[in-house]
Scaffold this motif. Sequence first.
Motif, PDB file in Angstrom:
ATOM      1  N   HIS A 327       0.875  -1.016   0.205  1.00 23.78           N
ATOM      2  CA  HIS A 327       0.131   0.026  -0.125  1.00 23.78           C
ATOM      3  C   HIS A 327       0.915   1.262  -0.037  1.00 23.78           C
ATOM      4  O   HIS A 327       1.980   1.187   0.704  1.00 23.78           O
ATOM      5  CB  HIS A 327      -0.956   0.086   1.054  1.00 23.78           C
ATOM      6  N   SER A 329       1.023   5.676   0.175  1.00 21.91           N
ATOM      7  CA  SER A 329       0.540   7.085   0.101  1.00 21.91           C
ATOM      8  C   SER A 329       1.701   8.199   0.004  1.00 21.91           C
ATOM      9  O   SER A 329       2.844   8.018   0.188  1.00 21.91           O
ATOM     10  CB  SER A 329       0.001   7.330   1.582  1.00 21.91           C
ATOM     11  N   THR A 369      -2.908   6.446   5.289  1.00 22.80           N
ATOM     12  CA  THR A 369      -3.547   7.580   4.157  1.00 22.80           C
ATOM     13  C   THR A 369      -3.012   8.892   4.351  1.00 22.80           C
ATOM     14  O   THR A 369      -2.716   9.477   5.792  1.00 22.80           O
ATOM     15  CB  THR A 369      -5.024   7.627   3.847  1.00 22.80           C
ATOM     16  N   HIS A 410      -8.889   6.130   4.053  1.00 24.46           N
ATOM     17  CA  HIS A 410      -8.734   7.011   3.118  1.00 24.46           C
ATOM     18  C   HIS A 410      -9.119   8.281   3.656  1.00 24.46           C
ATOM     19  O   HIS A 410     -10.155   8.465   4.029  1.00 24.46           O
ATOM     20  CB  HIS A 410      -9.498   6.617   1.967  1.00 24.46           C
ATOM     21  N   SER A 412     -10.120  12.072   2.088  1.00 22.25           N
ATOM     22  CA  SER A 412     -10.950  12.540   0.975  1.00 22.25           C
ATOM     23  C   SER A 412     -10.186  13.811   0.600  1.00 22.25           C
ATOM     24  O   SER A 412      -9.694  14.564   1.357  1.00 22.25           O
ATOM     25  CB  SER A 412     -12.567  13.069   1.273  1.00 22.25           C
ATOM     26  N   TYR A 458      -9.514  -2.271   1.151  1.00 26.56           N
ATOM     27  CA  TYR A 458      -8.970  -1.098   0.553  1.00 26.56           C
ATOM     28  C   TYR A 458     -10.150  -0.152   0.269  1.00 26.56           C
ATOM     29  O   TYR A 458     -11.028  -0.727  -0.110  1.00 26.56           O
ATOM     30  CB  TYR A 458      -8.221  -1.442  -0.912  1.00 26.56           C
ATOM     31  N   THR A 460     -11.038   3.896  -1.288  1.00 29.88           N
ATOM     32  CA  THR A 460     -10.886   5.178  -1.627  1.00 29.88           C
ATOM     33  C   THR A 460     -12.401   5.850  -2.291  1.00 29.88           C
ATOM     34  O   THR A 460     -13.286   5.373  -2.060  1.00 29.88           O
ATOM     35  CB  THR A 460      -9.881   5.090  -3.049  1.00 29.88           C
ATOM     36  N   GLU A 461     -11.833   7.205  -2.581  1.00 32.60           N
ATOM     37  CA  GLU A 461     -13.007   8.190  -3.146  1.00 32.60           C
ATOM     38  C   GLU A 461     -12.829   8.567  -4.452  1.00 32.60           C
ATOM     39  O   GLU A 461     -11.620   8.935  -4.820  1.00 32.60           O
ATOM     40  CB  GLU A 461     -13.032   9.225  -2.007  1.00 32.60           C
ATOM     41  N   CYS A 503      -7.549   2.847  -6.240  1.00 33.73           N
ATOM     42  CA  CYS A 503      -7.325   4.190  -6.214  1.00 33.73           C
ATOM     43  C   CYS A 503      -8.003   4.808  -7.365  1.00 33.73           C
ATOM     44  O   CYS A 503      -8.613   4.128  -8.349  1.00 33.73           O
ATOM     45  CB  CYS A 503      -5.861   4.724  -6.314  1.00 33.73           C
ATOM     46  N   THR A 504      -8.276   6.118  -7.530  1.00 34.16           N
ATOM     47  CA  THR A 504      -8.949   6.921  -8.612  1.00 34.16           C
ATOM     48  C   THR A 504      -8.012   8.091  -9.242  1.00 34.16           C
ATOM     49  O   THR A 504      -7.141   8.284  -8.577  1.00 34.16           O
ATOM     50  CB  THR A 504     -10.282   7.448  -8.039  1.00 34.16           C
ATOM     51  N   TYR A 547      -1.293   3.976  -6.303  1.00 34.86           N
ATOM     52  CA  TYR A 547      -1.821   5.450  -5.837  1.00 34.86           C
ATOM     53  C   TYR A 547      -1.385   6.310  -7.114  1.00 34.86           C
ATOM     54  O   TYR A 547      -0.656   6.144  -7.561  1.00 34.86           O
ATOM     55  CB  TYR A 547      -0.908   5.586  -4.639  1.00 34.86           C
TER      56      TYR A 547
END
Length: 571
Positions: A327, A329, A369, A410, A412, A458, A460-461, A503-504, A547
């Motif tokens: 993972h 960050s 995060t 996570h 935001s 996991y 994410t947004e 992730c996005t 990420y």
Amino acid sequence: MSEPSDEQDDMQHYLVCGTEDCQKKGQFYCNACHQPLCEQCRDEHVKNPDTKFHEIVLYRHRKKQLPVEKCKLHPTRNVDIFCKECKIPLCSKCSTTEEHQGHKFDDLEEIYAEKYALEQGELSKIQKYFLPTTQSLKSYIKEEATQIRKIMESIRTSMKAEAKSLKNLVDEVTSENIENTHTMEKSLLEMLKSQETTYDDYIAYLGKMSDEFQQYLSLTNQKLLFSETLTIKTIPETTKPVLPVFTGGKFSKDDISKLLGRVNVPNTEPEKRKIQPMEAESTHMKSSEKQLEQSKEKSDVKKTLSLSSSVTKVREYSVPGIKSALHVSVDQSGRLWVGDNKGNLVQTDLQGNLLQKIQTSGRYEGYHTATQDGDLIYSDKDKRVIFRITPDRRITEFIKTGDWSPVSVHSSRINGDILVGMIKDREDKVTRYSKAGKEIQNIQRDNQGQELYEYPHYITENINGDICTSDCNKRAVVVVNKSGHHRFSYTGQGSLFLPYGICTDVLGHILVCDCYSNIVHLLDQDGGFLSVILSPQQGIKYPRGVYVDEENNLYVGQAVNTTLTVYKYLQ
């Protein structure tokens, strides 16, 4: 007709310089002359001895001109001052009369400008806070109404199923009872038939005895004296059958209701809808022009970005102090935080130098995060605590999660909220906390009342507020909207799908590692499969952590080594 707002004024094409014969854009404003000025005319205005002391501001910061009102006592003069003692507006000539001698006066235009600004501010609050907040609450009500309809239809379906099940049981029991009556009837009739046969045999016996008596009686009396005396057997005893009796079931409508179940509204205090506080919105409305320009720049960049035809490796990091890179960050300074399956959480600089190392309970989860404030947050599922690490390396308890064990976390990028995937016994949920650590939302079931998650390891947004969760036990990427309503679940492309890191990006794409096929899937915002963005052909063997940073760089960590690879896939 209402007066246009400052923002509307700024957008009007006819806002030209008020100087005669000048057609340039009037981006400045003279509060004394009450006219827009271009940059050149502003400079001349300042140099002119007659106007050099006039107050010149940006057009949107102008003072509103006092509406013209003629004095009733002096019709040739305008009302332009305010008597503080009498609390009435006057013209300058009125102020010299004996009635107002010694009184103090204020500039009515200043008062008007101040009042106008206040009212404009209130109008801005309506447009920027009260109206959108209320509309948002109204949209929640519509969503909840849809949810209620679906839930009630599901309940009605369940009721019908319960009734059908009970009816089947009633039919089955009735059929068994009827069959039992046939068996009982047969047994009783067989018993009576046996008794009938017994009496038939006795009647035959009596006939035989009657014949013998007739024979004896026909002999001479002397013979009868010496013959054996005949005796008659007693009549056989038989028993009457015990007749069956039907005892009706003792039940009421209430008993049936208990069997079938009831629909009840829980006797609990209704939860108040959460309304974003005015202070938070006020702070948002007071964002600096620089922040707005930066936001515009990002928006402009987003419009020009698109997927590249190929993925390009940019660089590699060898991360010390860990066994694998599961993972990733990246904090605001660009430093890397990487966690492995042994609970080792390390921070390195851009040269790969180890800066700090922390032992956690994290394993195969996205348990850390970076926040907007420059901190790092990580979850400890054994201690049921979420910790915060500040830039000065101070570690403090941030959130206690009670009976729930936090496994994924996570922060935001939209509003700083903290999203946490949690487990407890056989229950799983996603909880939203404010950036201050206050619990504000729990997401656990879909509109049908079914559990959404089995192990949200996991999280994410997306840019639209969707919460995207990688659930390895459910073998799906589960996506809900910001209200917690289920949007879709992505389950791969036919073969076994074991989602890991997720992730996005700035375009709303969802990137997720597939532990089974050892590839990275690229999805659109609605869960549509776009492509395999990374596979062993690109040199990635066991991708587990992904990420995307602010510069649209894609970081990929692997399960078999401590190498962190960075790619470019947007252009």
